[in-house]
Motif scaffolding. Structure first.
Motif, PDB file in Angstrom:
ATOM      1  N   GLN A 154      -7.967  -0.346  -0.371  1.00  0.00           N
ATOM      2  CA  GLN A 154      -8.385  -1.264   0.629  1.00  0.00           C
ATOM      3  C   GLN A 154      -9.586  -0.792   1.570  1.00  0.00           C
ATOM      4  O   GLN A 154      -9.548   0.316   1.772  1.00  0.00           O
TER       5      GLN A 154
ATOM      6  N   SER B 207       1.006  -1.270  -0.147  1.00  0.00           N
ATOM      7  CA  SER B 207       0.039   0.180   0.036  1.00  0.00           C
ATOM      8  C   SER B 207       1.005   1.125   0.056  1.00  0.00           C
ATOM      9  O   SER B 207       0.430   2.484  -0.513  1.00  0.00           O
TER      10      SER B 207
ATOM     11  N   ASP C 280      -6.079  -1.866  -4.784  1.00  0.00           N
ATOM     12  CA  ASP C 280      -5.422  -2.279  -3.387  1.00  0.00           C
ATOM     13  C   ASP C 280      -6.430  -3.219  -2.580  1.00  0.00           C
ATOM     14  O   ASP C 280      -7.335  -2.698  -1.936  1.00  0.00           O
TER      15      ASP C 280
HETATM   16 MG   LIG Z   1      -1.894  -2.675   2.304  1.00  0.00          MG
END
Ligand SMILES: [Mg+2]
Ligand SMILES: Nc1ncnc2c1ncn2[C@@H]1O[C@H](COP(=O)(O)OP(=O)(O)OP(=O)(O)O)[C@@H](O)[C@H]1O
Length: 325
Positions: free
Chosen positions: A98, A49, A179
């Protein structure tokens, strides 16, 4: 001018409270050609990330991009002003985060949220045109256009996720970063969403950076896979090569720790030990303590980049195969 994304020697640090720093991304280089997809895999905390945030220049203190270069369609991102970045984000590179399904504003209808994007980026001020564009996008991700009038809580998790993907594609970016976009969803919905995204990729020819823990999902959807360990890319190869003949022992372990969906039932081996503490990086290879192939040299010398056709890896004792796939 090269089309696509090119990342060279990227370093990202997190400044700690006592003034020190941990290097979460250490000299990472990779590229994604126009219309291609790269999967980025690795254990939790390895820096995936952090890379994604760097590509959008979204880092806030304590994170600091301390070196390297990120070029999108030949244009350097790291030297862009805040004003340039505002135009660049979502128009050139967009990202599904995410836990993206919680990114929607709960008190605003989907229609209004789409409208704001089109208005802010100068596409249109007309509510009617924005509605038509939004309906088209929603239909592409499999949501009936009339649902635009609804609030996020009136959608299921999968639908919210698809709505976020539709928004990320609203301005036809050159690069879409996903992500862990589907982690919270069941596997059928996950695959359905990803198939839709990849159908769109064929249509619009954007590049994709796909981040996930699920290596089998990645094998299915990506052209190339980069495996990360403790802030570094340790191997990059075609999905087929990673699946059948990974060179790096960590790639082998990662692949072995996932159940395969097809073929015979295999024993899942996993990787012994725990991820490296970035506060104390050892001399030599970072994977030394957990590696079934480590030898003396792994504890004293950092491995150099080794090529195998277009694939590369960093390892003193790679796995060798008689007949290459
Ligand atoms: Mg991550
Ligand atoms: N705000 C922060 N402050 C300090 N350290 C951070 C911060 N955010 C991330 N880190 C550290 O940076 C490293 C990389 O984190 P990152 O979130 O990029 O990992 P990741 O690979 O995306 O993990 P996951 O798979 O769990 O999402 C980790 O060691 C993490 O502890």
């Amino acid at each position: 001018m090269g089309y696509g994304l090119e990342v060279k020697d990227l370093c990202v640090d997190y400044i700690t409270e006592n003034g020190g720093h941990i290097r979460a991304v250490d000299n990472v280089s990779f590229s994604i050609e126009e219309g291609k997809s790269l999967g980025l895999a690795g254990e939790s905390g390895c820096g995936k990330s952090t890379i994604a945030f760097s590509l959008m220049r979204l880092h806030k203190p304590p994170a600091l991009i301390s070196g390297g270069s990120i070029k999108m369609n030949g244009q350097e991102i790291l030297t862009m002003s805040e004003k340039e970045l505002q135009k660049f984000r979502w128009e050139q590179v967009s990202m599904v985060f995410q836990s993206a399904m919680n990114c929607l504003n709960p008190v605003v209808t989907l229609e209004k949220q789409f409208y704001e994007i089109f208005k802010y980026h100068g596409i249109t001020n007309s509510v009617k045109i924005a509605r038509e564009l939004s309906e088209e996008l929603l239909t592409i991700v499999g949501i009936p256009g009339e649902r635009l009038k609804d609030y996020p809580h009136q959608f299921s998790g999968g639908m919210r996720q698809r709505a976020v993907i539709a928004m990320a594609l609203a301005l036809k970016p050159s690069l879409l970063i996903l992500d862990e976009p589907t982690t919270a969803l069941d596997t059928v919905v996950q695959r359905d969403i990803l198939h839709r995204v990849y159908d769109l990729q064929k249509k619009f020819n954007f590049s994709i950076l796909f981040i996930t823990h699920d290596i089998s999902l990645m094998m299915e959807f990506c052209d190339t896979i980069a495996i990360m360990y403790a802030g570094k890319i340790v191997e990059q190869a075609s999905a087929k090569k990673i699946l059948y003949q990974p060179s790096h022992p960590y790639s082998y372990g990662l692949k072995k720790s996932f159940p395969s969906l097809q073929g015979k039932i295999e024993y899942m081996e996993g990787i012994p030990g725990s991820p490296l503490n970035l506060n104390c990086i050892p001399k030599g290879c970072r994977f030394q303590d957990r590696c079934f192939k480590s030898s003396e040299i792994c504890f004293s010398q950092e491995p150099e980049k080794a090529f195998n056709n277009k694939n590369f890896y960093y390892c003193h004792n790679p796995l060798i195969y008689e007949n290459e796939v």
